[in-house]
Design an enzyme around this catalytic site. Structure first.
Site, PDB file in Angstrom:
ATOM      1  N   CYS A  99       0.783  -1.187  -0.172  1.00 29.48           N
ATOM      2  CA  CYS A  99      -0.072   0.133  -0.096  1.00 29.48           C
ATOM      3  C   CYS A  99       0.690   1.317   0.005  1.00 29.48           C
ATOM      4  O   CYS A  99       1.956   1.459   0.792  1.00 29.48           O
ATOM      5  CB  CYS A  99      -0.819  -0.145   1.093  1.00 29.48           C
ATOM      6  SG  CYS A  99      -0.865   1.266   2.203  1.00 29.48           S
ATOM      7  N   GLU A 100       0.522   2.071  -0.889  1.00 28.59           N
ATOM      8  CA  GLU A 100       1.290   3.418  -1.014  1.00 28.59           C
ATOM      9  C   GLU A 100       1.220   4.264  -0.039  1.00 28.59           C
ATOM     10  O   GLU A 100       2.042   5.408   0.237  1.00 28.59           O
ATOM     11  CB  GLU A 100       1.121   4.093  -2.323  1.00 28.59           C
ATOM     12  CG  GLU A 100      -0.288   4.616  -2.435  1.00 28.59           C
ATOM     13  CD  GLU A 100      -0.486   5.142  -4.012  1.00 28.59           C
ATOM     14  OE1 GLU A 100       0.146   4.424  -4.922  1.00 28.59           O
ATOM     15  OE2 GLU A 100      -1.392   6.164  -4.124  1.00 28.59           O
ATOM     16  N   HIS A 101       0.169   3.952   1.026  1.00 23.55           N
ATOM     17  CA  HIS A 101       0.280   4.960   2.123  1.00 23.55           C
ATOM     18  C   HIS A 101       0.804   4.841   3.320  1.00 23.55           C
ATOM     19  O   HIS A 101       1.054   5.595   4.124  1.00 23.55           O
ATOM     20  CB  HIS A 101      -1.447   5.167   2.549  1.00 23.55           C
ATOM     21  CG  HIS A 101      -2.423   5.462   1.488  1.00 23.55           C
ATOM     22  ND1 HIS A 101      -3.585   5.090   1.083  1.00 23.55           N
ATOM     23  CD2 HIS A 101      -2.046   6.591   0.337  1.00 23.55           C
ATOM     24  CE1 HIS A 101      -3.843   5.961   0.123  1.00 23.55           C
ATOM     25  NE2 HIS A 101      -3.181   6.509  -0.629  1.00 23.55           N
ATOM     26  N   HIS A 102       1.063   3.202   3.740  1.00 23.95           N
ATOM     27  CA  HIS A 102       1.903   3.027   4.696  1.00 23.95           C
ATOM     28  C   HIS A 102       2.844   1.963   4.397  1.00 23.95           C
ATOM     29  O   HIS A 102       3.522   1.548   5.225  1.00 23.95           O
ATOM     30  CB  HIS A 102       0.820   2.077   5.683  1.00 23.95           C
ATOM     31  CG  HIS A 102      -0.501   2.961   6.002  1.00 23.95           C
ATOM     32  ND1 HIS A 102      -1.515   2.818   5.302  1.00 23.95           N
ATOM     33  CD2 HIS A 102      -0.542   3.745   7.200  1.00 23.95           C
ATOM     34  CE1 HIS A 102      -2.437   3.705   6.046  1.00 23.95           C
ATOM     35  NE2 HIS A 102      -1.801   4.204   7.086  1.00 23.95           N
ATOM     36  N   GLN A 140      -5.372  -0.691  -4.400  1.00 25.23           N
ATOM     37  CA  GLN A 140      -5.913  -1.776  -5.019  1.00 25.23           C
ATOM     38  C   GLN A 140      -6.609  -1.395  -6.050  1.00 25.23           C
ATOM     39  O   GLN A 140      -6.720  -2.070  -7.088  1.00 25.23           O
ATOM     40  CB  GLN A 140      -6.832  -2.589  -3.937  1.00 25.23           C
ATOM     41  CG  GLN A 140      -7.248  -3.834  -4.441  1.00 25.23           C
ATOM     42  CD  GLN A 140      -7.909  -4.662  -3.392  1.00 25.23           C
ATOM     43  OE1 GLN A 140      -7.617  -4.614  -2.349  1.00 25.23           O
ATOM     44  NE2 GLN A 140      -8.995  -5.518  -3.947  1.00 25.23           N
ATOM     45  N   HIS A 168      -5.443  -5.918   3.451  1.00 27.35           N
ATOM     46  CA  HIS A 168      -4.474  -4.785   3.532  1.00 27.35           C
ATOM     47  C   HIS A 168      -3.953  -4.638   4.997  1.00 27.35           C
ATOM     48  O   HIS A 168      -4.577  -4.477   6.026  1.00 27.35           O
ATOM     49  CB  HIS A 168      -5.113  -3.434   3.223  1.00 27.35           C
ATOM     50  CG  HIS A 168      -5.427  -3.383   1.988  1.00 27.35           C
ATOM     51  ND1 HIS A 168      -5.143  -2.452   1.193  1.00 27.35           N
ATOM     52  CD2 HIS A 168      -6.177  -4.018   1.054  1.00 27.35           C
ATOM     53  CE1 HIS A 168      -5.500  -2.413  -0.080  1.00 27.35           C
ATOM     54  NE2 HIS A 168      -6.277  -3.645  -0.201  1.00 27.35           N
ATOM     55  N   CYS A 170      -2.202  -2.860   6.492  1.00 30.71           N
ATOM     56  CA  CYS A 170      -2.379  -1.551   7.097  1.00 30.71           C
ATOM     57  C   CYS A 170      -3.729  -1.099   7.823  1.00 30.71           C
ATOM     58  O   CYS A 170      -3.840  -0.563   8.648  1.00 30.71           O
ATOM     59  CB  CYS A 170      -2.056  -0.301   6.031  1.00 30.71           C
ATOM     60  SG  CYS A 170      -3.237  -0.418   4.895  1.00 30.71           S
TER      61      CYS A 170
HETATM   62 ZN    ZN Z   1      -2.327   1.753   3.782  1.00 33.58          ZN
END
Ligand code: ZN
Length: 211
Positions: A99-102, A140, A168, A170
């Protein structure tokens, strides 16, 4: 120098990045040491001494998709199909992404189908397209769309369907701590979008007919 060569030239220890500004391996290892200290540990202790170099090598594997050309793998097609024009479905392909956020893992399965128009492609090539896009930082929804769009654009079939089910980390190991939840995304193009019978046949093959 093409993109893949440029990336591999960066793998040489200590080599300075060229025009795209990619950090050196030792800069990346130093960044891992910083995160280890931020977590509250001592990067100099015995158990962690080789961790930065291991993490950087793992990154080359986890994010190997940036050096892959997803379209390239689809260019070799077969036209001797004796007129085969029924659905081709790849079911339960393992997906490992981040995941590109975490930077947390996204682990799941993908199902890919297409309706051939005059030509078909080797199944390992479809798997390569999935790998090229999943071994990158992702969300995703975008991963699902990129796989479907690339197959549609390069292979030009009568339709493409992609469904991804994934958990996910995260979401399961932090934040809301919801374990056992998976996210389902889909992208239907051509006949899979316009013809509900085609779409239902695909969903039934992958065991999701009630969706
Ligand atoms: Zn994430």
């Amino acid at each position: 120098m093409d993109y893949a060569e440029r990336l591999s030239s960066h793998s040489e220890p200590g080599k300075r990045p060229d025009e795209d500004g990619r950090p050196t391996r030792s800069e990346a290892e130093e960044a891992v040491r910083t995160l280890l200290r931020w977590a509250g540990d001592d990067p100099a202790r015995e158990g962690l001494i080789d961790t930065p170099s291991r993490v950087v090598r793992a990154y080359e594997e986890w994010f190997g998709g940036y050096a892959m050309d997803p379209e390239e793998s689809l260019r070799r097609t077969f036209e001797e199909t004796d007129g085969y024009d029924e659905m081709v479905v790849l079911r339960d392909i393992g997906i490992e992404s981040f995941c590109e956020h975490h930077l947390a893992p996204i682990i799941g399965r993908a199902h890919v189908a297409y309706l051939p128009h005059k030509r078909v492609v080797g199944i390992s090539k479809l798997a390569r397209v999935i790998e090229a896009y999943s071994k990158r930082l992702q969300i995703q929804e975008k991963l699902t769309a990129q796989i479907a769009n690339t197959i549609a654009e390069v292979l030009r079939p009568r339709g493409v369907a992609v469904v991804i089910e994934a958990a996910h980390q995260c979401m399961t190991t932090r934040g809301v701590h919801k374990s056992g939840v998976s996210m389902v995304t889909s992208r239907m193009l051509g006949a899979f979008r316009s013809d509900h019978k085609t779409r239902r046949e695909f969903l039934s093959i992958i065991g999701r007919e009630r969706d």
